[in-house]
Design a protein around this motif. Sequence first.
Motif, PDB file in Angstrom:
ATOM      1  N   VAL A 236       4.974  -0.836  -5.341  1.00 12.63           N
ATOM      2  CA  VAL A 236       4.038   0.019  -5.239  1.00 12.63           C
ATOM      3  C   VAL A 236       3.637   0.949  -6.308  1.00 12.63           C
ATOM      4  O   VAL A 236       2.929   1.493  -6.338  1.00 12.63           O
ATOM      5  CB  VAL A 236       5.213   1.063  -3.728  1.00 12.63           C
TER       6      VAL A 236
ATOM      7  N   ILE B 268       1.491  -1.374   0.278  1.00 18.14           N
ATOM      8  CA  ILE B 268      -0.099  -0.094   0.266  1.00 18.14           C
ATOM      9  C   ILE B 268       1.198   1.464   0.104  1.00 18.14           C
ATOM     10  O   ILE B 268       2.198   1.738   0.935  1.00 18.14           O
ATOM     11  CB  ILE B 268      -0.768  -0.235   0.942  1.00 18.14           C
ATOM     12  N   PRO B 269       0.977   1.856  -1.168  1.00 19.87           N
ATOM     13  CA  PRO B 269       1.131   2.804  -0.708  1.00 19.87           C
ATOM     14  C   PRO B 269       1.035   3.986  -0.236  1.00 19.87           C
ATOM     15  O   PRO B 269      -0.437   4.381   0.373  1.00 19.87           O
ATOM     16  CB  PRO B 269       1.052   4.355  -2.494  1.00 19.87           C
ATOM     17  N   THR B 270       1.789   5.335   0.434  1.00 21.61           N
ATOM     18  CA  THR B 270       1.895   6.231   1.356  1.00 21.61           C
ATOM     19  C   THR B 270       1.577   7.886   0.229  1.00 21.61           C
ATOM     20  O   THR B 270       1.314   7.621  -0.873  1.00 21.61           O
ATOM     21  CB  THR B 270       2.176   7.235   2.142  1.00 21.61           C
ATOM     22  N   ILE B 271       0.690   8.896   0.341  1.00 25.34           N
ATOM     23  CA  ILE B 271      -0.314   9.485   0.296  1.00 25.34           C
ATOM     24  C   ILE B 271       1.539  10.701  -0.512  1.00 25.34           C
ATOM     25  O   ILE B 271       1.766  10.676  -1.146  1.00 25.34           O
ATOM     26  CB  ILE B 271      -0.645  10.553   1.129  1.00 25.34           C
ATOM     27  N   LYS B 272       2.640  10.153   0.884  1.00 28.50           N
ATOM     28  CA  LYS B 272       4.142  10.715   0.168  1.00 28.50           C
ATOM     29  C   LYS B 272       4.802  10.322  -0.620  1.00 28.50           C
ATOM     30  O   LYS B 272       5.014  10.978  -2.058  1.00 28.50           O
ATOM     31  CB  LYS B 272       5.108  10.552   1.202  1.00 28.50           C
ATOM     32  N   SER B 273       4.285   9.075  -1.536  1.00 27.08           N
ATOM     33  CA  SER B 273       5.080   8.057  -1.944  1.00 27.08           C
ATOM     34  C   SER B 273       3.724   8.683  -3.831  1.00 27.08           C
ATOM     35  O   SER B 273       4.576   8.908  -4.944  1.00 27.08           O
ATOM     36  CB  SER B 273       4.418   7.425  -2.220  1.00 27.08           C
TER      37      SER B 273
ATOM     38  N   ARG C   2       1.826  11.811  -3.850  1.00 24.36           N
ATOM     39  CA  ARG C   2       2.342  12.845  -4.395  1.00 24.36           C
ATOM     40  C   ARG C   2       3.491  13.463  -4.621  1.00 24.36           C
ATOM     41  O   ARG C   2       4.411  13.896  -6.111  1.00 24.36           O
ATOM     42  CB  ARG C   2       2.487  13.960  -2.817  1.00 24.36           C
ATOM     43  N   LYS C   3       4.855  11.922  -4.683  1.00 22.52           N
ATOM     44  CA  LYS C   3       6.341  12.142  -5.203  1.00 22.52           C
ATOM     45  C   LYS C   3       5.782  11.937  -6.727  1.00 22.52           C
ATOM     46  O   LYS C   3       6.432  12.673  -7.738  1.00 22.52           O
ATOM     47  CB  LYS C   3       7.047  10.770  -4.678  1.00 22.52           C
TER      48      LYS C   3
ATOM     49  N   MET D 252      11.437   4.408  -4.145  1.00 23.50           N
ATOM     50  CA  MET D 252      10.040   3.400  -4.218  1.00 23.50           C
ATOM     51  C   MET D 252      10.101   2.123  -4.856  1.00 23.50           C
ATOM     52  O   MET D 252      10.928   1.790  -6.520  1.00 23.50           O
ATOM     53  CB  MET D 252       9.159   4.187  -5.627  1.00 23.50           C
TER      54      MET D 252
ATOM     55  N   ILE E  42       0.085   2.791  -7.471  1.00 21.09           N
ATOM     56  CA  ILE E  42       0.280   4.237  -7.395  1.00 21.09           C
ATOM     57  C   ILE E  42      -0.762   4.644  -9.122  1.00 21.09           C
ATOM     58  O   ILE E  42      -1.359   5.224  -9.427  1.00 21.09           O
ATOM     59  CB  ILE E  42       1.218   5.236  -7.500  1.00 21.09           C
TER      60      ILE E  42
END
Length: 82
Positions: free
Chosen positions: A39, A2-7, A9-10, A35, A43
């Motif tokens: 992941v 599961i990706p993070t919001i930060k990932s 956005r990147k 990354m 995304i």
Amino acid sequence: MIPTIKSVRKVEDLFKNSIEFDSKNHILRELEGSMKAPVLNVILKYLKSIGKVIDNEDGSWTWIYAANNAKLKKSYKKAVKL
């Protein structure tokens, strides 16, 4: 994975700066190892489902979200309506 919001956005920021990438591997190289491929796949699937990117027939990926893309907005205005 599961990706993070930060990932997310990147990846979005990367697309906003470059607009198009030849392949998923090209995106991973631009992320410079920050990354993992699974992941990134999640995304890209998410961004595609909400209409921000498209995967082209040749395997390339293109940013199509026009909200903050002045160049794309200008192209739409010049486009011939069918």
